[in-house]
Write an enzyme that holds these catalytic residues in place. Structure first.
Site, PDB file in Angstrom:
ATOM      1  N   ASN A 206      57.442  68.258  55.570  1.00  0.00           N
ATOM      2  CA  ASN A 206      58.153  68.462  54.303  1.00  0.00           C
ATOM      3  C   ASN A 206      57.321  69.290  53.331  1.00  0.00           C
ATOM      4  O   ASN A 206      57.853  70.127  52.596  1.00  0.00           O
ATOM      5  CB  ASN A 206      58.537  67.123  53.684  1.00  0.00           C
ATOM      6  CG  ASN A 206      59.702  66.472  54.405  1.00  0.00           C
ATOM      7  OD1 ASN A 206      60.518  67.157  55.014  1.00  0.00           O
ATOM      8  ND2 ASN A 206      59.789  65.146  54.352  1.00  0.00           N
TER       9      ASN A 206
ATOM     10  N   LYS B 183      55.182  71.582  54.186  1.00  0.00           N
ATOM     11  CA  LYS B 183      55.212  72.962  54.692  1.00  0.00           C
ATOM     12  C   LYS B 183      56.550  73.629  54.395  1.00  0.00           C
ATOM     13  O   LYS B 183      56.601  74.806  54.004  1.00  0.00           O
ATOM     14  CB  LYS B 183      54.928  72.962  56.196  1.00  0.00           C
ATOM     15  CG  LYS B 183      53.507  72.516  56.535  1.00  0.00           C
ATOM     16  CD  LYS B 183      53.328  72.177  58.011  1.00  0.00           C
ATOM     17  CE  LYS B 183      51.943  71.612  58.268  1.00  0.00           C
ATOM     18  NZ  LYS B 183      51.775  71.120  59.653  1.00  0.00           N
TER      19      LYS B 183
ATOM     20  N   GLN C  43      54.031  70.680  65.687  1.00  0.00           N
ATOM     21  CA  GLN C  43      53.435  69.608  64.883  1.00  0.00           C
ATOM     22  C   GLN C  43      52.794  68.572  65.805  1.00  0.00           C
ATOM     23  O   GLN C  43      53.457  68.002  66.674  1.00  0.00           O
ATOM     24  CB  GLN C  43      54.503  68.951  64.008  1.00  0.00           C
ATOM     25  CG  GLN C  43      53.971  67.899  63.071  1.00  0.00           C
ATOM     26  CD  GLN C  43      53.082  68.481  61.977  1.00  0.00           C
ATOM     27  OE1 GLN C  43      53.364  69.533  61.428  1.00  0.00           O
ATOM     28  NE2 GLN C  43      51.981  67.793  61.679  1.00  0.00           N
TER      29      GLN C  43
ATOM     30  N   ASP D 139      49.119  78.669  63.899  1.00  0.00           N
ATOM     31  CA  ASP D 139      48.164  77.554  63.833  1.00  0.00           C
ATOM     32  C   ASP D 139      46.835  77.924  64.492  1.00  0.00           C
ATOM     33  O   ASP D 139      45.834  77.213  64.345  1.00  0.00           O
ATOM     34  CB  ASP D 139      48.741  76.315  64.532  1.00  0.00           C
ATOM     35  CG  ASP D 139      49.032  75.193  63.546  1.00  0.00           C
ATOM     36  OD1 ASP D 139      48.605  75.308  62.387  1.00  0.00           O
ATOM     37  OD2 ASP D 139      49.689  74.207  63.940  1.00  0.00           O
TER      38      ASP D 139
ATOM     39  N   GLY E 167      43.605  70.024  51.940  1.00  0.00           N
ATOM     40  CA  GLY E 167      44.993  69.872  52.392  1.00  0.00           C
ATOM     41  C   GLY E 167      45.936  70.948  51.891  1.00  0.00           C
ATOM     42  O   GLY E 167      46.600  71.643  52.691  1.00  0.00           O
TER      43      GLY E 167
ATOM     44  N   LEU F  96      81.755 124.610  90.151  1.00  0.00           N
ATOM     45  CA  LEU F  96      80.474 124.004  90.528  1.00  0.00           C
ATOM     46  C   LEU F  96      79.775 123.348  89.350  1.00  0.00           C
ATOM     47  O   LEU F  96      78.817 122.593  89.535  1.00  0.00           O
ATOM     48  CB  LEU F  96      79.546 125.077  91.127  1.00  0.00           C
ATOM     49  CG  LEU F  96      80.109 125.863  92.313  1.00  0.00           C
ATOM     50  CD1 LEU F  96      79.104 126.922  92.762  1.00  0.00           C
ATOM     51  CD2 LEU F  96      80.458 124.938  93.461  1.00  0.00           C
TER      52      LEU F  96
END
Length: 921
Positions: free
Chosen positions: A40, A42, A86, A111, A262, A368
């Protein structure tokens, strides 16, 4: 700061590439509370920045195979630029986490957890990999302090693949002296005390004490731990791996927990996603090609076409698609050498500028042919492989009838071919077979409807057309359209009156007016006139009918002129197959078969991607007859190619037969419907054809040429240039510059070729050049390519020959007089009746598609040169309403060719050991 910067970058990206947004996918397995919380965060960050984030959630019953399948789908999705799995994977089934992380495409692994990205980081390839988000965030925090990393002593506590190990590598390649400590390090406090920069990711609460820390050190705490705390409602609080209260007294900079590393980790995930999107745009920027060309090994004498084709090793078609900027999900592979291109590519590229539009046509040919296809391929090989310009060829798919009949292959010739030529000339991807099936479904529906109307009452027909299913009657969508056409605005089948039921169920087709024939992609003269309905089960209903060759079907013309699935479907519905006994047109929509045709043609509508001998891209799509239809490849292929090449670069397409037929229809029909405007006409001429127009003996396929064609004869050439002059005049009439390509044969002399070049320039050509591409490939068309480049920069004041609102007869007369050189036209009684009928039915404002011999500017194939003063007889007029034109029939012609005494199939065979095709032209 990071988020604000990223937000601005996304705005700039979307302004430069309208409709584009960076895309992030987050794949979760299970329903862990902590994972939901992180995801959430992210998703919220992505929304704030302007990233399109997609959360894919698999149940905890998902298997490893389920997860890998989902990853494969996201890897192939061009709208996804960043992609994370995740962790941990919350599944009841055993799943190998490393296998999962390594399945993510490295270019989307934002990641940075795949072995490839980890390996690049460990080697120091920092500009060519994704770095795990936490170490990347830590590094950004360190930079924000203003302290130089180079030369500093750094200590990393922890060696996990997610934080510790990549943090070590990142500091090392930023020129710090790095020590990694872990659970087995015996002198941890001593090592910490030496650190100018300390990064802790051990996963142990407050393990690092403040007194260990060197005064003035930078401390980055990556730990998240829960410790008991009776003062908190939850009974616990979050702490890091560093004893914060004592450490902050010693450190110059320190990150708190929570709220330090974080948020930076999330910000770095967003940054990597935006970086990935930028790399994607750089790699797939429309018009920016990185293409590998094939080198020809020229031989003299020139081997057969099939030998040359077999000697070439084509690039994998997947590579060709990638080189020209097509996305993986826009390409459907049909083996190694051909592919279908999804129409979604056109939608993606809709805001890109178009390139230059070049059409290759020719003077009135001998039986031709004069090498238009060969010249088309030679020109694109010269522009691409030799001048290194983005260029696409767009050509028609040949019919198998002529391939096995008298003409042979149509992939070009010599060192200018679409390859593999046997794939090109045979089934390709099955488009013509789809047209055959769709066409014959309509034919079957016509006769079946007549039969059922003859043998059933109104109510019986109605009960079968609108059956009761589980006690409920319902009109289908196509039946609703028929009711609306009849002016019946009802949707309840039970509400129709008897009169309305009668009008609804009875098409009342007049068998004598049926214009829709069955088709077959084989030359078979004995199907030109047949009788159908001879079985006793048809109860005496029989009629005379015929088979045409598939490429003459109106469905082929619709395919070539449609600009998408919806347009194709609408055109199918408008196709007129007959008239009712009251003179009203009966359409495919009336028969109820429109949707079925669309289903049969859903793959055929996608252009086919191939390549030339020298590795330049080719679209092969649609192949309508150039007499009763317009003789040009598809609008869709041209539109996609024009977007792919980029501004000021070229798409080269070919118009069938001579300029009086294919080019005129290209301008007046194809360009009218497509909205595209041409920049250059390339007019192919040969000494052989000009000698024929100058009065030379008859040229017959399969018969050696008379000596007049193999010996120098300047007088014949000069006299025959009347046809060249007229065709140059025809092209210039439309306001487009003309470059004449004199396609040289080995029997031509220098004087003859020079004479043609001189006449062409005097007649008003922008330029005229001798070409030897058949023997030399693109190198032999370099002068032509350079002339085309110059001409494409010259003014092009394109205009149509006529306004479609003019009466039908006036439009026919304009073409006859202005393009063919006729004095006037003469409509025979049947043609006069059709003019009145089509005008009454509302089709009088359609463009005109003349069905005329390609062997003369006039209606008489024996009249060569540039005849004038003749009256053009119009025998009949027919309507291709779905395709969108009326086609007057000039003289007699067959829409079902026959086989000659010695067909080409005598020379075609299959090697039963290798499976290779031998002898095909």
């Amino acid at each position: 700061q990071v988020r604000d910067r990223l937000k601005q970058q996304v705005v700039e990206m979307t302004e430069k590439f309208p409709g584009f947004r960076p895309g992030l996918a987050i794949l979760q397995v299970g329903n862990r509370d902590d994972s939901n919380l992180y995801i959430n965060m992210k998703l919220k960050a992505a929304a704030e920045i302007g990233i399109s984030a997609n959360h894919i959630k698999l149940p905890n019953t998902a298997t490893e195979a389920d997860v890998l399948k989902c990853i494969a789908s996201l890897n192939a999705d061009p709208a996804v630029h960043g992609f994370i799995v995740q962790l941990p994977l919350d599944s009841d089934k055993p799943i190998n986490t490393e296998k999962i992380t390594n399945a993510v495409a490295p270019e989307k692994d934002v990641d940075g957890l795949s072995s490839i990205n980890a390996g690049k980081l460990s080697r120091g390839d920092l500009g060519d990999c994704f770095i795990p988000c936490t170490p990347k965030g830590c590094m950004e925090l360190i930079r924000q302090t203003g302290v130089q990393v180079a030369g500093k002593r750094a200590v990393v506590i922890g060696r996990s693949k997610i934080v510790g190990a990549p943090m070590h590598d990142l500091l090392l390649w930023n020129n710090a002296t790095v020590t990694t400590c872990h659970s087995k390090t015996s002198t941890l406090a001593e090592e910490v005390g030496k650190a100018d920069i300390l990064v802790v990711a051990a996963g142990r609460a407050e393990m690092v004490k403040g007194e260990w820390i060197k005064p003035g050190a930078i401390v980055i705490d990556c730990g998240i731990n829960h410790v008991p705390d009776s003062t908190k409602a939850s009974g616990k609080r979050v702490v890091g791996d560093v004893a914060y209260s004592s450490a902050k007294e010693k450190a110059s900079f320190i990150t708190p927990v929570p709220g330090g590393v974080g948020p930076m980790t999330v910000a770095m995930l967003m940054q990597s996603t935006v970086e990935s999107a930028q790399r994607f745009l750089e790699k797939f920027q429309p018009g920016k090609w990185t293409i590998q060309y094939n080198q020809l090994a020229l031989q003299m004498p020139v081997p057969s076409d099939i030998e040359i084709s077999k000697s070439c090793m084509p690039k994998p078609i997947e590579q060709v698609a990638k080189e020209v900027g097509l996305f993986p999900d826009e390409v459907e592979l049909y083996g190694q050498t051909k592919a279908k291109v999804q129409l979604s590519a056109l939608k993606r590229l809709q805001n890109q500028p178009d390139g230059k539009y070049v059409v290759v046509t020719g003077i009135t040919p001998t039986p031709l042919g004069e090498g238009k296809s060969t010249t088309t391929v030679g020109l694109v090989q010269a522009l691409g492989a030799h001048l290194h310009q983005n260029v696409f060829a767009c050509v028609r798919q040949p019919s198998q009838g002529p391939t096995f009949g008298i003409k042979g292959g149509a992939a070009g010739g010599g060192y200018c071919q679409v390859v593999p030529m046997e794939e090109f000339n045979l089934h390709l991807t099955g488009d013509i077979h789809a047209i055959t099936a769709a066409n014959n479904l309509v034919a079957a529906a016509i006769d079946a409807r007549i039969f059922h109307e003859l043998t059933q009452s109104d109510q019986a027909l109605y009960n079968r057309l609108v059956p009761s299913v589980n006690g409920v009657r319902k009109f289908s969508d196509i039946q609703i359209r028929r009711l609306q056409k009849l002016g019946i605005n009802k949707t309840d089948p039970m509400a129709l009156t008897k009169e309305e039921i009668n009008a609804f169920v009875r098409l009342d087709i007049d068998p004598g007016t049926i214009t829709w024939q069955r088709v077959l992609d084989t030359n078979d003269r004995f199907l030109r006139k047949i009788t159908i309905g001879q079985s006793v089960t048809e109860k005496g209903f029989s009629r005379t009918a015929q088979f045409d060759i598939t490429v003459s079907s109106e469905i082929m013309a619709v395919l070539a002129l449609a600009d998408g699935l919806d347009d194709m479907k609408k055109r199918f519905g408008r196709m007129v197959v007959a008239s009712s006994k009251k003179g009203q047109p009966v359409t495919v929509d009336d028969l109820g078969v429109t949707g079925a045709l669309a289903v049969l043609m859903k793959d055929a509508v996608k252009p086919n991607l191939m390549q030339t001998l020298e590795g330049t891209p080719v679209f092969v799509h649609a192949g309508p007859f150039a007499n009763i239809a317009h003789g040009n490849s598809s609008v869709l292929a041209d539109k996609i190619a024009l977007k792919l090449v980029g501004k000021d670069l070229s798409v080269v397409t070919e118009a069938g037969f001579g300029a009086d037929i294919g080019m005129e229809k290209f301008f007046n029909i194809k360009c009218r419907y497509s909205g595209l405007r041409p920049h250059v006409v390339v007019l192919v001429a040969t000494v052989r054809a000009l000698k024929m127009h100058g009065g030379g003996p008859t040229v017959t396929a399969g018969v050696p040429l008379p000596k007049e064609y193999t010996e120098e004869n300047l007088q014949l050439v000069a006299k025959g240039c009347s046809n060249l002059n007229k065709q140059i005049q025809n092209a210039r009439m439309f306001g487009v510059p003309v470059v004449v390509a004199v396609n040289a044969f080995k029997t031509d002399t220098k004087a003859e070729l020079a004479l043609v070049v001189q006449h062409a320039k005097e007649a008003g050509a922008f330029d005229a050049v001798e070409c030897t591409h058949w023997a030399e490939g693109g190198k032999g068309a370099l002068a032509l390519a350079q002339a085309v480049q110059r001409a494409s920069q010259a003014p092009s004041n394109f205009k149509f020959l006529y306004n479609v609102e003019l009466p039908v007869v006036d439009k026919i007369r304009l073409i006859a007089q202005q393009v063919y050189g006729a004095r006037d036209i003469e409509l025979l009684p049947e043609a006069q009746e059709k003019v009145a009928l089509y005008t009454k039915q509302g089709f009088g404002n359609l463009p005109i598609c003349m069905a005329k011999t390609h062997l003369s500017l006039s209606h008489d194939p024996e009249q060569k040169g540039a005849p004038t003063g003749f009256v053009l007889p119009i025998r009949d007029i027919r309507a291709s309403v779905g395709a969108g034109f009326l086609y007057p029939l000039v003289g007699t012609m067959s829409t079902m060719p026959g086989l000659p005494t010695r067909p080409c199939f005598y020379d075609i065979d299959l090697d039963s050991v290798s499976g290779e095709v031998n002898g095909l032209f």
